[in-house]
Design a protein around this motif. Structure first.
Motif, PDB file in Angstrom:
ATOM      1  N   GLY A   1       6.592   2.402   7.910  1.00 26.92           N
ATOM      2  CA  GLY A   1       5.999   2.009   6.641  1.00 26.92           C
ATOM      3  C   GLY A   1       4.538   1.634   6.723  1.00 26.92           C
ATOM      4  O   GLY A   1       4.026   0.955   5.849  1.00 26.92           O
TER       5      GLY A   1
ATOM      6  N   ASP B   1      -0.713   4.867   5.039  1.00 28.79           N
ATOM      7  CA  ASP B   1      -1.325   4.587   3.744  1.00 28.79           C
ATOM      8  C   ASP B   1      -2.525   5.508   3.621  1.00 28.79           C
ATOM      9  O   ASP B   1      -3.464   5.404   4.388  1.00 28.79           O
ATOM     10  CB  ASP B   1      -1.765   3.129   3.693  1.00 28.79           C
ATOM     11  CG  ASP B   1      -2.394   2.788   2.360  1.00 28.79           C
ATOM     12  OD1 ASP B   1      -2.161   3.537   1.390  1.00 28.79           O
ATOM     13  OD2 ASP B   1      -3.113   1.789   2.305  1.00 28.79           O
TER      14      ASP B   1
ATOM     15  N   TYR C   1      15.645   1.175   3.176  1.00 28.40           N
ATOM     16  CA  TYR C   1      14.670   0.127   2.857  1.00 28.40           C
ATOM     17  C   TYR C   1      15.244  -0.792   1.790  1.00 28.40           C
ATOM     18  O   TYR C   1      16.082  -0.395   0.992  1.00 28.40           O
ATOM     19  CB  TYR C   1      13.377   0.749   2.340  1.00 28.40           C
ATOM     20  CG  TYR C   1      12.838   1.845   3.212  1.00 28.40           C
ATOM     21  CD1 TYR C   1      12.278   1.550   4.448  1.00 28.40           C
ATOM     22  CD2 TYR C   1      12.898   3.175   2.804  1.00 28.40           C
ATOM     23  CE1 TYR C   1      11.781   2.560   5.252  1.00 28.40           C
ATOM     24  CE2 TYR C   1      12.406   4.193   3.606  1.00 28.40           C
ATOM     25  CZ  TYR C   1      11.852   3.881   4.827  1.00 28.40           C
ATOM     26  OH  TYR C   1      11.367   4.877   5.629  1.00 28.40           O
TER      27      TYR C   1
ATOM     28  N   SER D   1      14.009  -4.575  -0.655  1.00 26.51           N
ATOM     29  CA  SER D   1      12.987  -5.591  -0.910  1.00 26.51           C
ATOM     30  C   SER D   1      13.564  -6.657  -1.828  1.00 26.51           C
ATOM     31  O   SER D   1      14.672  -6.517  -2.345  1.00 26.51           O
ATOM     32  CB  SER D   1      11.714  -4.978  -1.487  1.00 26.51           C
ATOM     33  OG  SER D   1      11.962  -4.424  -2.755  1.00 26.51           O
TER      34      SER D   1
ATOM     35  N   CYS E   1      12.879  -5.583  -7.451  1.00 28.63           N
ATOM     36  CA  CYS E   1      12.202  -4.348  -7.858  1.00 28.63           C
ATOM     37  C   CYS E   1      11.502  -4.500  -9.205  1.00 28.63           C
ATOM     38  O   CYS E   1      10.740  -3.631  -9.607  1.00 28.63           O
ATOM     39  CB  CYS E   1      13.182  -3.181  -7.904  1.00 28.63           C
ATOM     40  SG  CYS E   1      14.406  -3.291  -9.247  1.00 28.63           S
TER      41      CYS E   1
ATOM     42  N   ALA F   1       5.812   4.594  -1.659  1.00 27.64           N
ATOM     43  CA  ALA F   1       5.621   3.177  -1.357  1.00 27.64           C
ATOM     44  C   ALA F   1       5.768   2.850   0.126  1.00 27.64           C
ATOM     45  O   ALA F   1       5.285   1.809   0.577  1.00 27.64           O
ATOM     46  CB  ALA F   1       6.613   2.331  -2.157  1.00 27.64           C
ATOM     47  N   ILE F   2       6.453   3.702   0.912  1.00 25.27           N
ATOM     48  CA  ILE F   2       6.650   3.413   2.332  1.00 25.27           C
ATOM     49  C   ILE F   2       5.732   4.293   3.181  1.00 25.27           C
ATOM     50  O   ILE F   2       4.821   3.807   3.819  1.00 25.27           O
ATOM     51  CB  ILE F   2       8.124   3.631   2.750  1.00 25.27           C
ATOM     52  CG1 ILE F   2       9.054   2.781   1.879  1.00 25.27           C
ATOM     53  CG2 ILE F   2       8.299   3.321   4.226  1.00 25.27           C
ATOM     54  CD1 ILE F   2       8.948   1.290   2.083  1.00 25.27           C
TER      55      ILE F   2
ATOM     56  N   GLY G   1      -0.152   0.562  -3.442  1.00 20.58           N
ATOM     57  CA  GLY G   1      -0.033  -0.433  -2.378  1.00 20.58           C
ATOM     58  C   GLY G   1      -1.403  -0.889  -1.884  1.00 20.58           C
ATOM     59  O   GLY G   1      -1.584  -2.047  -1.507  1.00 20.58           O
TER      60      GLY G   1
ATOM     61  N   ARG H   1      -2.844  -3.293  -4.369  1.00 19.30           N
ATOM     62  CA  ARG H   1      -2.231  -4.613  -4.163  1.00 19.30           C
ATOM     63  C   ARG H   1      -2.926  -5.378  -3.042  1.00 19.30           C
ATOM     64  O   ARG H   1      -3.250  -6.555  -3.180  1.00 19.30           O
ATOM     65  CB  ARG H   1      -0.736  -4.458  -3.831  1.00 19.30           C
ATOM     66  CG  ARG H   1      -0.064  -5.769  -3.536  1.00 19.30           C
ATOM     67  CD  ARG H   1       1.325  -5.574  -2.941  1.00 19.30           C
ATOM     68  NE  ARG H   1       1.956  -6.870  -2.643  1.00 19.30           N
ATOM     69  CZ  ARG H   1       3.094  -7.009  -1.996  1.00 19.30           C
ATOM     70  NH1 ARG H   1       3.751  -5.945  -1.578  1.00 19.30           N
ATOM     71  NH2 ARG H   1       3.591  -8.194  -1.762  1.00 19.30           N
TER      72      ARG H   1
ATOM     73  N   SER I   1       3.779  -7.699  -5.668  1.00 16.52           N
ATOM     74  CA  SER I   1       4.198  -6.306  -5.509  1.00 16.52           C
ATOM     75  C   SER I   1       3.058  -5.402  -5.953  1.00 16.52           C
ATOM     76  O   SER I   1       2.044  -5.869  -6.497  1.00 16.52           O
ATOM     77  CB  SER I   1       5.444  -6.016  -6.354  1.00 16.52           C
ATOM     78  OG  SER I   1       5.084  -5.843  -7.708  1.00 16.52           O
TER      79      SER I   1
ATOM     80  N   HIS J   1       8.179  -4.092  -1.857  1.00 21.03           N
ATOM     81  CA  HIS J   1       7.808  -2.689  -2.112  1.00 21.03           C
ATOM     82  C   HIS J   1       8.670  -1.996  -3.158  1.00 21.03           C
ATOM     83  O   HIS J   1       8.298  -0.959  -3.688  1.00 21.03           O
ATOM     84  CB  HIS J   1       7.776  -1.896  -0.806  1.00 21.03           C
ATOM     85  CG  HIS J   1       9.056  -1.923  -0.025  1.00 21.03           C
ATOM     86  ND1 HIS J   1      10.259  -1.510  -0.534  1.00 21.03           N
ATOM     87  CD2 HIS J   1       9.303  -2.327   1.247  1.00 21.03           C
ATOM     88  CE1 HIS J   1      11.199  -1.638   0.383  1.00 21.03           C
ATOM     89  NE2 HIS J   1      10.656  -2.153   1.474  1.00 21.03           N
TER      90      HIS J   1
END
Ligand SMILES: [Zn+2]
Length: 482
Positions: free
Chosen positions: A45, A48, A280, A282, A285, A295-296, A393, A396, A414, A435
């Protein structure tokens, strides 16, 4: 079982209504060894896309891409958990009087039985081990670069103390070099999967939550760990980190509820088309779940139906939108801080447009997934003709930087967020915590309180997946030592 045969266990494609999926969820008992390809999935993860990179396309599941997820292991695997990293050259382990067994795997050195606590020092030639026996100091020497292994030598293995924690399994101390070339030590616990998992549940869930939530979490955490192990086994000296980068881990101490949930689901993993799902999860959500591929990481193992959001409304009614403190949240950041955070990120990734961006800056959602969660944003500085595209992401983390890395309560919880201009700054409204891929922990607990089983919870959050028994547990998890 051959690859082709195991693929025949495929329950079908995505997009079924959740109740139908649940009724068809089946238990597959692996009675014959199954091929386990190693080094196949990247699920850490960390990927990016850098600023300005082409955004990841939100394309549907593509069957023609080779599926490199692992097959379920037919015997319970050992997992390697990195619990600490230190720039110091000294580590102290063990309780007073505790029997410890020290070896240097792969070397000519004979093992030594010692009494805790031990003081272990790394130098250029090897390891020095010092301890006290009968009031007299004793020492041993292990020569070579290889890691040192410390096992609990007591009949009732209680774990080995390290900096206020009690760690289960064999501890390896590995001498490494960091990215700057400086020497460091990693501490890695190796233990059977079923002994590892209770300590994950202990840290990931609230003690008061329902057994069904713990059981669903156990299956998800086991599946995630199987995929991490398969990928990292021959790439580095640990499979997972004890913490947010992988899964939280107590070191082994666990309540009865955590241990019972692991035992009740022993060996069970989530499967899709006969291969293990990197499951995964979290905290919340926010009713707008994320696709793993966005997202990962962009790895193809994440482009599978159980980790892809469809346009249905089921998740919008996720219990986390009513039964969690993270349903929605609001924070604000100043404009100067936001501009500086964008510039700093631009300098880090050598993106000239971002590194020299000027305020006022507009940050607007560019694309959303089927659940309306933002996928990426356009960032347009004053006078800039072409906006920079940043994944959600990254936005964020820039917002977090702009806020001075405050606590999670004051920062963006998030990447499901939107920014609107306010007086010399931004008002940021968001939903959920984490995530947003796969199982939603608050949503799972909400279902469990309504009477749902672990299979019903898993069917909702991993649509199309089934639960299979990969291995039979050799022995129930050991007694607690909390
Ligand atoms: Zn949720």
């Amino acid at each position: 079982m051959s690859v082709e045969e195991s693929n025949q266990c495929d329950p079908g494609s995505s997009g079924r209504a959740e109740l139908k999926i649940h009724r068809r969820a089946m238990l597959l008992v692996a009675t014959t060894p199954i091929l386990v390809p190693f080094a196949c999935s990247r699920t850490d993860g960390t990927a990016d896309p850098a600023a300005g990179d082409p955004p990841v396309a939100a394309s549907p599941v593509r069957a023609e891409v080779p599926d490199l997820r692992p097959f379920p292991p037919s015997i319970e695997p050992l997992v390697r958990i990195k619990v600490a990293n230190t720039a110091r050259r000294t580590v102290e382990l063990g309780r007073v009087g505790q029997r410890l067994w020290i070896t240097q795997p792969g070397s000519e050195s004979a093992g030594r039985a010692v009494r805790g606590p031990v003081r272990i020092v790394r130098d250029d030639e090897g390891w020095s081990v010092r301890w006290s026996q009968g009031g007299r100091g004793s020492s041993a020497r292990f020569v070579g670069a290889g890691p040192l292994a410390i096992a609990d030598g007591d009949a009732q293995a209680q774990g080995i103390d390290f900096e206020g924690r009690r760690l289960r399994g064999t501890i390896r101390i590995v001498s490494i070099r960091n990215t700057a070339g400086e020497p460091e030590l990693d501490l890695v616990c190796t233990l059977p999967m079923e002994q590892y998992l209770p300590g994950v549940l202990e840290k990931e869930l609230f003690a008061s939550w329902r057994p069904a939530t713990f059981e669903a979490q156990a299956v998800a955490a086991r599946s995630f760990a199987v995929c991490e192990r398969a990928f990292w086994l021959r790439r580095r000296h640990y499979d997972m980190v004890a913490g947010q980068a992988s899964q939280a881990w107590s070191g082994g101490a666990a309540s009865r509820r955590s241990r019972d949930a692991v035992q009740a689901t022993a060996g069970r993993v989530l499967l899709w088309r006969g291969q293990v799902v990197p499951a995964y999860y979290s905290a919340a959500c926010g009713g707008r779940p994320a696709n793993a591929i966005e997202a990962i990481s962009a790895n193809q193992v994440n482009r599978i139906a159980p980790l892809t959001v469809d346009g249905g409304t089921a998740r919008r009614r996720c219990g986390c939108t009513t039964d969690s403190p993270h349903a929605d949240w609001r924070i604000s950041v100043g404009e100067d801080a936001m501009v500086e955070a964008l510039r700093a990120y631009g300098r880090r990734v050598s993106n000239q447009a971002l590194a020299s961006i000027r305020g006022p800056v507009e940050v607007t959602v560019r694309r959303r997934n089927a659940a309306e969660r933002p996928i990426d944003f356009e960032v347009r500085g004053s006078g800039d003709p072409i906006p920079v595209v940043l994944p959600a992401g990254r936005v964020r983390s820039v917002v977090a930087d702009a806020g001075g890395r405050r606590s999670w309560k004051d920062g963006p919880r998030s990447a499901c967020l939107e920014l609107t201009g306010a007086d010399r700054g931004y008002r940021i409204e968001g939903r959920g915590f984490g995530h947003g891929v796969g199982l939603c922990q608050y949503g799972a607990e909400s279902m469990a309180r309504g009477g749902a089983s672990n299979l019903e919870i898993l069917a909702r959050y991993y649509p199309g997946a089934t639960v299979g028994v990969a291995w039979e547990s050799a022995a129930p998890p050991q007694a607690a030592f909390s």
